[in-house]
Enzyme design. Structure first.
Site, PDB file in Angstrom:
ATOM      1  N   LYS A 138       0.828  -1.216   0.000  1.00 56.22           N
ATOM      2  CA  LYS A 138       0.000   0.000   0.000  1.00 56.22           C
ATOM      3  C   LYS A 138       0.858   1.261   0.000  1.00 56.22           C
ATOM      4  O   LYS A 138       1.960   1.266   0.527  1.00 56.22           O
ATOM      5  CB  LYS A 138      -0.889   0.016   1.259  1.00 56.22           C
ATOM      6  CG  LYS A 138      -1.878  -1.123   1.299  1.00 56.22           C
ATOM      7  CD  LYS A 138      -2.634  -1.169   2.614  1.00 56.22           C
ATOM      8  CE  LYS A 138      -3.805  -0.232   2.628  1.00 56.22           C
ATOM      9  NZ  LYS A 138      -4.664  -0.486   3.829  1.00 56.22           N
ATOM     10  N   GLY A 151      -7.376   3.674  -3.652  1.00 51.05           N
ATOM     11  CA  GLY A 151      -6.858   2.359  -4.055  1.00 51.05           C
ATOM     12  C   GLY A 151      -5.598   2.429  -4.921  1.00 51.05           C
ATOM     13  O   GLY A 151      -5.090   1.405  -5.371  1.00 51.05           O
ATOM     14  N   LYS A 176      -0.882  -7.551   5.883  1.00 52.53           N
ATOM     15  CA  LYS A 176      -1.487  -8.851   5.616  1.00 52.53           C
ATOM     16  C   LYS A 176      -2.748  -8.591   4.800  1.00 52.53           C
ATOM     17  O   LYS A 176      -3.517  -7.686   5.123  1.00 52.53           O
ATOM     18  CB  LYS A 176      -1.837  -9.517   6.963  1.00 52.53           C
ATOM     19  CG  LYS A 176      -2.539 -10.836   6.823  1.00 52.53           C
ATOM     20  CD  LYS A 176      -1.546 -11.940   6.606  1.00 52.53           C
ATOM     21  CE  LYS A 176      -2.237 -13.241   6.244  1.00 52.53           C
ATOM     22  NZ  LYS A 176      -1.338 -14.148   5.510  1.00 52.53           N
ATOM     23  N   LEU A 217      -6.365  -9.279   3.982  1.00 51.99           N
ATOM     24  CA  LEU A 217      -7.520  -9.956   4.581  1.00 51.99           C
ATOM     25  C   LEU A 217      -8.490 -10.342   3.453  1.00 51.99           C
ATOM     26  O   LEU A 217      -8.785  -9.521   2.585  1.00 51.99           O
ATOM     27  CB  LEU A 217      -8.221  -9.048   5.589  1.00 51.99           C
ATOM     28  CG  LEU A 217      -7.344  -8.490   6.727  1.00 51.99           C
ATOM     29  CD1 LEU A 217      -8.179  -7.626   7.667  1.00 51.99           C
ATOM     30  CD2 LEU A 217      -6.684  -9.619   7.518  1.00 51.99           C
ATOM     31  N   GLU A 249     -11.022   4.676   9.651  1.00 51.72           N
ATOM     32  CA  GLU A 249     -11.454   3.539   8.828  1.00 51.72           C
ATOM     33  C   GLU A 249     -10.832   2.240   9.337  1.00 51.72           C
ATOM     34  O   GLU A 249      -9.626   2.190   9.628  1.00 51.72           O
ATOM     35  CB  GLU A 249     -11.038   3.755   7.370  1.00 51.72           C
ATOM     36  CG  GLU A 249     -11.731   4.941   6.723  1.00 51.72           C
ATOM     37  CD  GLU A 249     -11.614   4.956   5.204  1.00 51.72           C
ATOM     38  OE1 GLU A 249     -12.498   5.518   4.552  1.00 51.72           O
ATOM     39  OE2 GLU A 249     -10.627   4.401   4.676  1.00 51.72           O
ATOM     40  N   ASN A 290      -9.297   9.529   7.573  1.00 45.29           N
ATOM     41  CA  ASN A 290      -9.539  10.612   6.623  1.00 45.29           C
ATOM     42  C   ASN A 290      -9.777  11.873   7.432  1.00 45.29           C
ATOM     43  O   ASN A 290     -10.721  11.934   8.230  1.00 45.29           O
ATOM     44  CB  ASN A 290     -10.735  10.318   5.726  1.00 45.29           C
ATOM     45  CG  ASN A 290     -10.425   9.271   4.668  1.00 45.29           C
ATOM     46  OD1 ASN A 290     -11.310   8.589   4.188  1.00 45.29           O
ATOM     47  ND2 ASN A 290      -9.159   9.114   4.299  1.00 45.29           N
ATOM     48  N   ARG A 319     -10.963  14.734   6.974  1.00 48.14           N
ATOM     49  CA  ARG A 319     -11.818  15.654   6.204  1.00 48.14           C
ATOM     50  C   ARG A 319     -13.246  15.131   6.195  1.00 48.14           C
ATOM     51  O   ARG A 319     -13.516  14.056   6.711  1.00 48.14           O
ATOM     52  CB  ARG A 319     -11.304  15.705   4.765  1.00 48.14           C
ATOM     53  CG  ARG A 319     -11.237  14.271   4.218  1.00 48.14           C
ATOM     54  CD  ARG A 319     -10.929  14.185   2.766  1.00 48.14           C
ATOM     55  NE  ARG A 319     -10.560  12.845   2.372  1.00 48.14           N
ATOM     56  CZ  ARG A 319     -11.390  11.880   2.024  1.00 48.14           C
ATOM     57  NH1 ARG A 319     -12.692  12.090   2.046  1.00 48.14           N
ATOM     58  NH2 ARG A 319     -10.963  10.691   1.679  1.00 48.14           N
ATOM     59  N   ARG A 366     -23.497   5.623  -4.802  1.00 46.21           N
ATOM     60  CA  ARG A 366     -22.727   6.581  -5.620  1.00 46.21           C
ATOM     61  C   ARG A 366     -23.005   6.291  -7.095  1.00 46.21           C
ATOM     62  O   ARG A 366     -22.773   5.164  -7.554  1.00 46.21           O
ATOM     63  CB  ARG A 366     -21.230   6.418  -5.387  1.00 46.21           C
ATOM     64  CG  ARG A 366     -20.804   6.690  -3.969  1.00 46.21           C
ATOM     65  CD  ARG A 366     -19.287   6.704  -3.890  1.00 46.21           C
ATOM     66  NE  ARG A 366     -18.837   6.757  -2.510  1.00 46.21           N
ATOM     67  CZ  ARG A 366     -17.581   6.995  -2.156  1.00 46.21           C
ATOM     68  NH1 ARG A 366     -16.650   7.203  -3.090  1.00 46.21           N
ATOM     69  NH2 ARG A 366     -17.241   7.029  -0.884  1.00 46.21           N
TER      70      ARG A 366
HETATM   71  P1  ADP Z   1      -7.364   4.178   0.046  1.00 45.18           P
HETATM   72  O1  ADP Z   1      -6.898   5.298   0.938  1.00 45.18           O
HETATM   73  O2  ADP Z   1      -6.580   4.061  -1.211  1.00 45.18           O
HETATM   74  O3  ADP Z   1      -8.853   4.180  -0.146  1.00 45.18           O
HETATM   75  P2  ADP Z   1      -7.552   2.209   2.206  1.00 45.18           P
HETATM   76  O4  ADP Z   1      -6.427   1.864   3.096  1.00 45.18           O
HETATM   77  O5  ADP Z   1      -8.635   3.092   2.765  1.00 45.18           O
HETATM   78  O6  ADP Z   1      -6.987   2.831   0.849  1.00 45.18           O
HETATM   79  O7  ADP Z   1      -8.240   0.879   1.691  1.00 45.18           O
HETATM   80  C1  ADP Z   1      -9.260   0.914   0.704  1.00 45.18           C
HETATM   81  C2  ADP Z   1      -9.869  -0.462   0.571  1.00 45.18           C
HETATM   82  O8  ADP Z   1      -8.875  -1.413   0.193  1.00 45.18           O
HETATM   83  C3  ADP Z   1     -10.473  -1.028   1.855  1.00 45.18           C
HETATM   84  O9  ADP Z   1     -11.772  -0.587   2.104  1.00 45.18           O
HETATM   85  C4  ADP Z   1     -10.448  -2.509   1.529  1.00 45.18           C
HETATM   86  O10 ADP Z   1     -11.468  -2.862   0.624  1.00 45.18           O
HETATM   87  C5  ADP Z   1      -9.126  -2.658   0.810  1.00 45.18           C
HETATM   88  N1  ADP Z   1      -8.036  -2.973   1.761  1.00 45.18           N
HETATM   89  C6  ADP Z   1      -7.200  -2.110   2.377  1.00 45.18           C
HETATM   90  N2  ADP Z   1      -6.331  -2.761   3.172  1.00 45.18           N
HETATM   91  C7  ADP Z   1      -6.624  -4.070   3.076  1.00 45.18           C
HETATM   92  C8  ADP Z   1      -6.095  -5.286   3.648  1.00 45.18           C
HETATM   93  N3  ADP Z   1      -5.042  -5.248   4.469  1.00 45.18           N
HETATM   94  N4  ADP Z   1      -6.670  -6.462   3.307  1.00 45.18           N
HETATM   95  C9  ADP Z   1      -7.709  -6.521   2.446  1.00 45.18           C
HETATM   96  N5  ADP Z   1      -8.242  -5.419   1.863  1.00 45.18           N
HETATM   97  C10 ADP Z   1      -7.721  -4.215   2.168  1.00 45.18           C
END
Ligand code: ADP
Length: 447
Positions: free
Chosen positions: A157, A164, A200, A202, A274, A288, A290, A333
């Site tokens: 990430k 995403g 990890k 999930l 989140e 977030n 905001r 949305r």
């Molecule tokens: P962004 O800031 O790009 O939206 P997030 O960290 O909020 O990224 O994660 C967005 C989405 O990605 C989550 O709602 C989930 O669907 C998926 N996600 C994020 N981290 C994980 C994880 N460790 N395992 C599985 N899915 C994940």
């Protein structure tokens, strides 16, 4: 109280903020790019100023142009909305130094909580668990050995990117090198920062988030939870709340820890924590700092105007309201895209008919004849339906989508209608991968 607020955004959220300002008797300044000269936010604002060409780097992300616009129009505050500069600590700091109030937390809070790695560390101090993972990714070898330690599958990430971007699922060590390099390039491109970390992965979590509001006098309230598990390509498309199907014994301790963390970290304004939720456990993923797209779910459920309170808190007013969920709300949305190809669908809206009636709220920039350009986010409308119960809200949402007609471009309306009728949606047996996991095409199921 502020006399004049500049809205550093466009689309539905710019309209939302203008309306909140009007309630408070505050004048508004809209900014717009050349491509948005006929936009609704320009039309309904008291003042409007063109700040550059269509590409975001030349307009809605153009900090000098936006600050100059605020100075020329004598705006005493800037509301950043969401996206664009809303979580840019540097922008907030420039506002602070220019004596313009940034409507949001201070730049130090954004710097701390807007960086996913430092936000995770900050909350760990309050005993809030992140997804097992690692920020030790300075070199490929180190990152790979950390991925091995965490155990595949892992998710790479980006520390700063949203939507995403910069994310890569890696199923085994063989795929790691390529994914690592791709994630870095994408992160650098998305937010000019290639910092990445590993979590990890999930398999079937729910996305559950906690809305917080905090004034400058230590008053912190948590306004229930939203379930945002229905996503495509890591982007939410349906959000709902308040969450009622997670045991209070699991939720309450998290609420208390978040309340304490918000107070102790000196976070002010509205914000969202989140989490992923799997096997009765909450794992913090990001904050977030905001107003979020889906703040409307909480507004409808709690009968609160979060945008108005955000402005009042920034102006130094104490938060005074009893906060109790009174209703259930669901948001869909509507995006301008071809759902089969997963591509944006710009074009001219040739015909539009909006749903209406009790318990339906529409947030949208659309009108007949508007040109949807390829320059900005494809989300063009939010439909929010509420009811006394989830079942009522769902009936109202189905009817709203049946009434909604948008012609001239492709949209995801029929995909949303299908989701709303699936047994797994009706019973809330949902998780963030459900749309990908639904291997069979979804069929129309009579309501
Ligand atoms: P962004 O800031 O790009 O939206 P997030 O960290 O909020 O990224 O994660 C967005 C989405 O990605 C989550 O709602 C989930 O669907 C998926 N996600 C994020 N981290 C994980 C994880 N460790 N395992 C599985 N899915 C994940």
């Amino acid at each position: 109280m502020f006399k004049r607020i500049l809205i550093a955004n466009r689309g539905e959220i710019a309209l939302r903020i203008i309306r909140a300002c009007k309630k408070l008797n505050i004048e508004t300044v809209a900014i717009y790019s050349v491509a948005d000269k006929n936009a609704e936010h320009v039309r309904i604002s008291d003042h409007a100023i063109c700040i550059g060409q269509a590409p975001v780097s030349e307009s809605y992300l153009n900090i000098p142009a936006i600050i100059s616009a605020a100075q020329i129009t004598k705006a005493d505050a800037i509301h950043p909305g969401y996206g664009f500069l809303a979580e840019n600590a540097k922008f907030a700091e420039i506002c602070e130094k220019s004596n313009i109030c940034f409507i949001g937390p201070n730049s130090a809070s954004i710097a701390l909580m807007g960086n996913k790695i430092s936000a995770i560390k900050a909350l760990q101090a309050f005993d809030i668990l992140p997804v097992p993972g690692s920020s030790q990714t300075n070199t490929l070898d180190l990152a790979k050995s950390e991925a091995h330690r965490i155990g595949y599958p892992v998710l790479i990430k980006a520390a700063f990117a949203g939507g995403g971007r910069g994310m890569r699922i890696v199923k085994n060590a063989t795929d790691f090198d390529l994914a690592y390099h791709e994630a870095k390039i994408e992160a650098k491109h998305a937010c000019d920062n290639e910092t990445i970390y590993i979590e990890k992965y999930l398999n079937e979590p729910r996305h559950i988030e906690f809305q917080v509001i905090s004034d400058h006098y230590g008053h912190v309230e948590l306004l229930g939870e939203r379930d945002c598990s229905i996503q495509r390509r890591y982007q939410k498309i349906i959000e709902e709340g308040p969450v009622t199907n997670i045991p209070m014994a699991v939720i309450q301790p998290i609420r208390e820890k978040l309340k304490l963390a918000t107070q102790k970290l000196g976070y002010h304004g509205v914000g969202t924590y989140e989490f992923l939720y799997q096997d009765n456990t909450f794992y913090f993923i990001e904050m977030n700092t905001r107003l979020q797209v889906e703040h409307t779910v909480t507004e409808e459920a709690f009968n609160i105007d979060l945008c108005k309170w955000q402005i009042l808190i920034a102006a130094g007013k104490p938060f005074q309201m009893t906060t109790k969920p009174l209703r259930y709300a669901i948001e869909c949305r509507i995006v301008a895209e071809n759902t089969k190809l997963g591509t944006p669908s710009p074009g001219i809206i040739t015909k539009i008919r909006l749903p209406g009636g009790a318990n339906i709220r529409i947030e949208s920039e659309l009108y007949q004849g508007i040109q949807i350009t390829p320059y900005y986010d494809p989300m063009i409308m939010k439909v929010i339906a509420s009811g006394d119960t989830r079942a009522d809200a769902l009936i109202n949402m189905r009817q709203a989508l049946n009434e909604l007609l948008i012609q001239g471009i492709d949209t995801n309306i029929s995909q949303l209608q299908l989701v709303l009728n699936q047994p797994w949606f009706i019973t809330q047996a949902i998780h963030t991968n459900i749309l990908t996991a639904a291997k069979e095409p979804m069929h129309e199921i009579p309501a």
